[in-house]
Design a protein around this motif. Structure first.
Motif, short mmCIF file in Angstrom:
data_model
loop_
_atom_site.label_atom_id
_atom_site.label_comp_id
_atom_site.label_asym_id
_atom_site.label_seq_id
_atom_site.Cartn_x
_atom_site.Cartn_y
_atom_site.Cartn_z
N ASN A 46 -3.60 -53.71 38.02
CA ASN A 46 -4.46 -53.96 36.90
C ASN A 46 -6.20 -53.99 37.33
O ASN A 46 -6.84 -53.55 36.38
N THR A 50 -8.32 -51.59 35.11
CA THR A 50 -9.64 -52.18 34.37
C THR A 50 -10.85 -51.44 34.86
O THR A 50 -11.65 -51.02 33.96
N SER A 54 -13.44 -48.69 32.42
CA SER A 54 -14.64 -49.21 32.15
C SER A 54 -15.53 -47.79 31.69
O SER A 54 -15.17 -46.70 32.10
N ASP A 110 -14.82 -58.08 33.62
CA ASP A 110 -13.17 -57.72 33.51
C ASP A 110 -12.74 -57.32 34.88
O ASP A 110 -11.74 -57.88 35.63
N ALA A 114 -10.31 -59.34 37.38
CA ALA A 114 -9.01 -58.63 38.01
C ALA A 114 -9.03 -58.68 39.48
O ALA A 114 -7.95 -59.05 40.09
#
Length: 151
Positions: A46, A50, A54, A110, A114
């Motif tokens: 993840n 993530t 971005s 985010d 993560a």
């Protein structure tokens, strides 16, 4: 418990951490040839997803694996920054190892969430709650006394 290093690949899980950080801190490294449960691998995956999603990311359009997280803490034992490294793959067969520079923690991004999720999974692994089988108490050894082999 303060987790400062997570290394996960297909062969080994190695987690560096500090216990008793408020009293007499002791640094340990847990190394396990036993695979972790899927939650730790999912958390590491993840992070890559993530980061790749971005803005202006070097890995946009790629897939890959985060293998190492190195975390630095501030004086209040809060995460100050972290460095990610791993391998990324593209659809045209390109395979590249990468290592980010220091990524400073911002307010609830985010990526920070993560990374915190992976740290939480590492803590659960150390406690034996995310291992495939029960981890032996002998799996913990002070980092300064490691002499190779399984610590």
């Amino acid at each position: 418990m303060i987790v400062h290093k997570i290394h996960v690949n297909n062969n080994v899980v190695r987690i560096g951490y500090v216990k008793n950080e408020d009293e007499i801190p002791q640094e340990y490294t847990l190394k396990s040839n036993e695979l972790a449960r899927p939650e730790l691998y999912d958390a590491m995956q993840n992070i890559f997803t993530t980061r790749a999603n971005s803005e202006n990311c070097f890995a946009a359009g790629c897939y890959g694996d985060i293998e190492d997280i190195t975390i630095k803490y501030n004086r209040e034992n809060r995460v100050d920054n972290y460095v990610l490294s791993g391998t990324m793959y593209s659809d045209d067969g390109l395979v590249a190892a990468f290592k980010t520079g220091k990524i400073h923690v911002k307010c609830r991004t985010d990526l920070d969430i993560a990374v915190r999720s992976a740290v939480k999974e590492a803590e659960l692994f150390i406690q034996g709650k995310r291992a495939q089988m029960t981890l032996d108490i002998e799996a913990e050894s002070p980092a300064s006394q490691l002499r190779g082999g399984i610590a």
